[in-house]
Design a protein around this motif. Structure first.
Motif, mmCIF file in Angstrom:
data_model
loop_
_atom_site.group_PDB
_atom_site.id
_atom_site.type_symbol
_atom_site.label_atom_id
_atom_site.label_comp_id
_atom_site.label_asym_id
_atom_site.label_seq_id
_atom_site.Cartn_x
_atom_site.Cartn_y
_atom_site.Cartn_z
ATOM 1 N N SER A 168 0.825 -1.206 0.000
ATOM 2 C CA SER A 168 0.000 0.000 0.000
ATOM 3 C C SER A 168 0.856 1.251 0.000
ATOM 4 C CB SER A 168 -0.937 -0.015 1.213
ATOM 5 O OG SER A 168 -1.697 1.183 1.249
ATOM 6 N N ASP A 169 1.920 1.260 0.850
ATOM 7 C CA ASP A 169 2.809 2.422 0.893
ATOM 8 C C ASP A 169 3.455 2.657 -0.466
ATOM 9 O OD1 ASP A 169 2.201 2.811 3.515
ATOM 10 O OD2 ASP A 169 4.037 1.906 4.309
ATOM 11 N N SER A 170 3.869 1.554 -1.133
ATOM 12 C CA SER A 170 4.488 1.661 -2.439
ATOM 13 C C SER A 170 3.510 2.231 -3.457
ATOM 14 C CB SER A 170 4.990 0.295 -2.893
ATOM 15 O OG SER A 170 5.541 0.372 -4.183
ATOM 16 N N ASN A 171 2.264 1.753 -3.407
ATOM 17 C CA ASN A 171 1.252 2.250 -4.335
ATOM 18 C C ASN A 171 0.927 3.710 -4.067
ATOM 19 O OD1 ASN A 171 1.034 -0.232 -5.613
ATOM 20 N ND2 ASN A 171 -0.697 -0.907 -4.374
ATOM 21 N N ASP A 172 0.898 4.083 -2.784
ATOM 22 C CA ASP A 172 0.626 5.476 -2.428
ATOM 23 C C ASP A 172 1.729 6.391 -2.941
ATOM 24 O OD1 ASP A 172 -1.686 4.686 -1.183
ATOM 25 O OD2 ASP A 172 -0.883 4.820 0.862
ATOM 26 N N THR A 173 2.972 5.947 -2.800
ATOM 27 C CA THR A 173 4.104 6.736 -3.283
ATOM 28 C C THR A 173 4.031 6.891 -4.796
ATOM 29 O OG1 THR A 173 5.535 6.021 -1.474
ATOM 30 C CG2 THR A 173 6.612 6.853 -3.447
ATOM 31 N N ARG A 174 3.736 5.801 -5.491
ATOM 32 C CA ARG A 174 3.623 5.852 -6.946
ATOM 33 C C ARG A 174 2.543 6.836 -7.363
ATOM 34 N NH1 ARG A 174 1.280 4.212 -11.575
ATOM 35 N NH2 ARG A 174 2.620 3.308 -13.216
ATOM 36 N N SER A 181 10.532 11.924 -15.386
ATOM 37 C CA SER A 181 10.578 10.741 -14.534
ATOM 38 C C SER A 181 10.724 11.146 -13.079
ATOM 39 C CB SER A 181 11.735 9.816 -14.934
ATOM 40 O OG SER A 181 12.989 10.392 -14.583
ATOM 41 N N ALA A 182 10.339 10.226 -12.208
ATOM 42 C CA ALA A 182 10.515 10.402 -10.768
ATOM 43 C C ALA A 182 11.096 9.121 -10.201
ATOM 44 C CB ALA A 182 9.189 10.728 -10.082
ATOM 45 N N ARG A 183 12.066 9.260 -9.312
ATOM 46 C CA ARG A 183 12.672 8.097 -8.672
ATOM 47 C C ARG A 183 11.679 7.464 -7.699
ATOM 48 N NH1 ARG A 183 18.244 7.038 -7.222
ATOM 49 N NH2 ARG A 183 18.839 9.209 -7.621
ATOM 50 N N LEU A 184 11.580 6.149 -7.766
ATOM 51 C CA LEU A 184 10.815 5.393 -6.776
ATOM 52 C C LEU A 184 11.820 4.677 -5.874
ATOM 53 C CD1 LEU A 184 7.996 4.018 -9.140
ATOM 54 C CD2 LEU A 184 7.844 5.934 -7.528
ATOM 55 N N ASP A 185 11.443 3.565 -5.266
ATOM 56 C CA ASP A 185 12.370 2.853 -4.397
ATOM 57 C C ASP A 185 13.301 1.976 -5.229
ATOM 58 O OD1 ASP A 185 9.791 1.442 -4.834
ATOM 59 O OD2 ASP A 185 10.886 -0.226 -3.961
ATOM 60 N N GLY A 186 14.471 1.686 -4.647
ATOM 61 C CA GLY A 186 15.427 0.822 -5.324
ATOM 62 C C GLY A 186 15.838 1.409 -6.660
ATOM 63 N N ALA A 208 4.446 4.813 -16.666
ATOM 64 C CA ALA A 208 4.878 3.429 -16.479
ATOM 65 C C ALA A 208 5.948 3.360 -15.400
ATOM 66 C CB ALA A 208 5.426 2.862 -17.784
ATOM 67 N N THR A 209 5.949 2.270 -14.658
ATOM 68 C CA THR A 209 7.027 1.993 -13.710
ATOM 69 C C THR A 209 8.073 1.154 -14.429
ATOM 70 O OG1 THR A 209 5.468 1.985 -11.853
ATOM 71 C CG2 THR A 209 7.621 0.979 -11.485
ATOM 72 N N VAL A 210 9.320 1.643 -14.409
ATOM 73 C CA VAL A 210 10.375 1.026 -15.201
ATOM 74 C C VAL A 210 11.609 0.810 -14.329
ATOM 75 C CG1 VAL A 210 11.735 1.214 -17.327
ATOM 76 C CG2 VAL A 210 9.518 2.360 -17.167
ATOM 77 N N ILE A 250 14.829 5.964 -23.870
ATOM 78 C CA ILE A 250 15.408 7.060 -23.088
ATOM 79 C C ILE A 250 15.534 6.705 -21.608
ATOM 80 C CG2 ILE A 250 14.747 8.883 -24.677
ATOM 81 C CD1 ILE A 250 12.812 8.398 -21.477
ATOM 82 N N THR A 251 15.084 5.508 -21.220
ATOM 83 C CA THR A 251 15.191 5.113 -19.817
ATOM 84 C C THR A 251 16.630 5.183 -19.329
ATOM 85 O OG1 THR A 251 13.291 3.621 -20.043
ATOM 86 C CG2 THR A 251 14.730 3.289 -18.143
ATOM 87 N N ALA A 252 17.575 4.751 -20.162
ATOM 88 C CA ALA A 252 18.985 4.743 -19.768
ATOM 89 C C ALA A 252 19.490 6.152 -19.484
ATOM 90 C CB ALA A 252 19.827 4.091 -20.853
ATOM 91 N N MET A 253 18.977 7.135 -20.214
ATOM 92 C CA MET A 253 19.383 8.521 -20.008
ATOM 93 C C MET A 253 18.965 9.001 -18.617
ATOM 94 S SD MET A 253 18.392 11.806 -22.408
ATOM 95 C CE MET A 253 16.609 11.688 -22.151
ATOM 96 N N HIS A 254 17.735 8.694 -18.236
ATOM 97 C CA HIS A 254 17.257 9.075 -16.910
ATOM 98 C C HIS A 254 17.993 8.293 -15.826
ATOM 99 C CE1 HIS A 254 13.483 11.424 -17.948
ATOM 100 N NE2 HIS A 254 13.921 11.026 -19.120
ATOM 101 N N ALA A 255 18.158 6.989 -16.039
ATOM 102 C CA ALA A 255 18.826 6.155 -15.042
ATOM 103 C C ALA A 255 20.261 6.608 -14.803
ATOM 104 C CB ALA A 255 18.808 4.688 -15.483
ATOM 105 N N ALA A 256 20.927 7.087 -15.846
ATOM 106 C CA ALA A 256 22.308 7.558 -15.693
ATOM 107 C C ALA A 256 22.382 8.708 -14.702
ATOM 108 C CB ALA A 256 22.868 7.988 -17.052
ATOM 109 N N VAL A 257 21.399 9.596 -14.753
ATOM 110 C CA VAL A 257 21.383 10.723 -13.815
ATOM 111 C C VAL A 257 21.130 10.228 -12.401
ATOM 112 C CG1 VAL A 257 20.269 12.897 -13.196
ATOM 113 C CG2 VAL A 257 20.604 12.321 -15.601
ATOM 114 N N TYR A 258 20.152 9.342 -12.234
ATOM 115 C CA TYR A 258 19.843 8.831 -10.897
ATOM 116 C C TYR A 258 21.024 8.083 -10.282
ATOM 117 C CZ TYR A 258 14.938 9.992 -11.746
ATOM 118 O OH TYR A 258 13.763 10.661 -11.999
#
Length: 221
Positions: A2-8, A37-42, A61-63, A81-89
């Protein structure tokens, strides 16, 4: 769960509001192309489709950072473009949001391969006191592009980069803060271009950044 879904759900709403903010401010290209994009957990992030005019939370989408879609749907044009965002995170653990646009004036600097100086007070106030550096060109989402982004982030204490021959990439703690900075950078680029007609832009005096921080702290107290 539930917490994960609420955060999403919270992050999705924040990204939708940030996208609307960019359109309201008039900093988008004619096509309306962007990805947020927004960072989630992990190693998970929430990612928008490639065109965000009229964006709704259901479209996100959650990726995984490796590009694997965990929830929702993502077209191939967005998946690359996921790799571009992930590189920053990966390079900046404190970053919570990444936004990429083709904002016209900032993109002019990217096409010209010209770093964008910080010469407007909004850029100072919203977190970009440094010159915005240029990442050498590489095909979008390619290893060349991602390595270029990572290298520039290792070399510069910046909250934004210009992607050569492509556009603008901005990152910050929240969707709202990142959108504010992106708007400030686009306005700064426009002011630089306009100033060339009247003799060119002029640097801030020494101590400007400290003066702005003092003013902000005073207003908040």
């Amino acid at each position: 769960m539930s917490d994960s879904n609420d955060t999403r759900a919270q992050r999705a709403g924040e990204l939708v509001e940030a996208a609307q903010q960019l359109f309201t401010a008039g900093v988008m290209s004619h096509s309306g192309h962007a990805n947020l994009s927004a960072r989630l957990d992990g190693e998970r992030l929430l990612l928008t489709p490639g065109f965000v005019r009229g964006l709704t939370p259901e479209q996100l989408a959650t990726v995984h950072f490796d590009g694997h879609v965990l929830e929702g749907e993502l077209r191939s044009v967005s998946a690359e473009i996921t790799a571009m965002h992930a590189a920053v995170y990966r390079a900046r653990p404190h970053v919570g949001t990444v936004i990429h646009t083709h904002s016209p004036c900032a993109t002019a600097y990217a096409v010209a391969h010209r770093p964008l100086p910080c010469r407007t007070e909004p850029m100072l106030r919203f977190g970009q006191a440094e010159t915005v550096p240029v990442v050498p060109w590489g095909p979008r989402g390619s290893d060349v592009s991602v390595r270029g982004i990572t290298h520039v982030l290792q070399q510069h204490p910046t909250a934004a980069v210009l992607l050569a021959n492509h556009g603008l990439l901005v990152f910050g703690p929240t969707p709202a803060a990142t959108a504010h900075l992106l708007i400030a950078i686009e306005e700064g680029a426009q002011a630089e271009i306009n100033a060339t007609a009247i003799g060119g832009a002029v640097d801030f005096p020494p101590g400007a950044q400290e003066a702005v921080r003092t003013a902000i702290a005073r207003a908040a107290s």
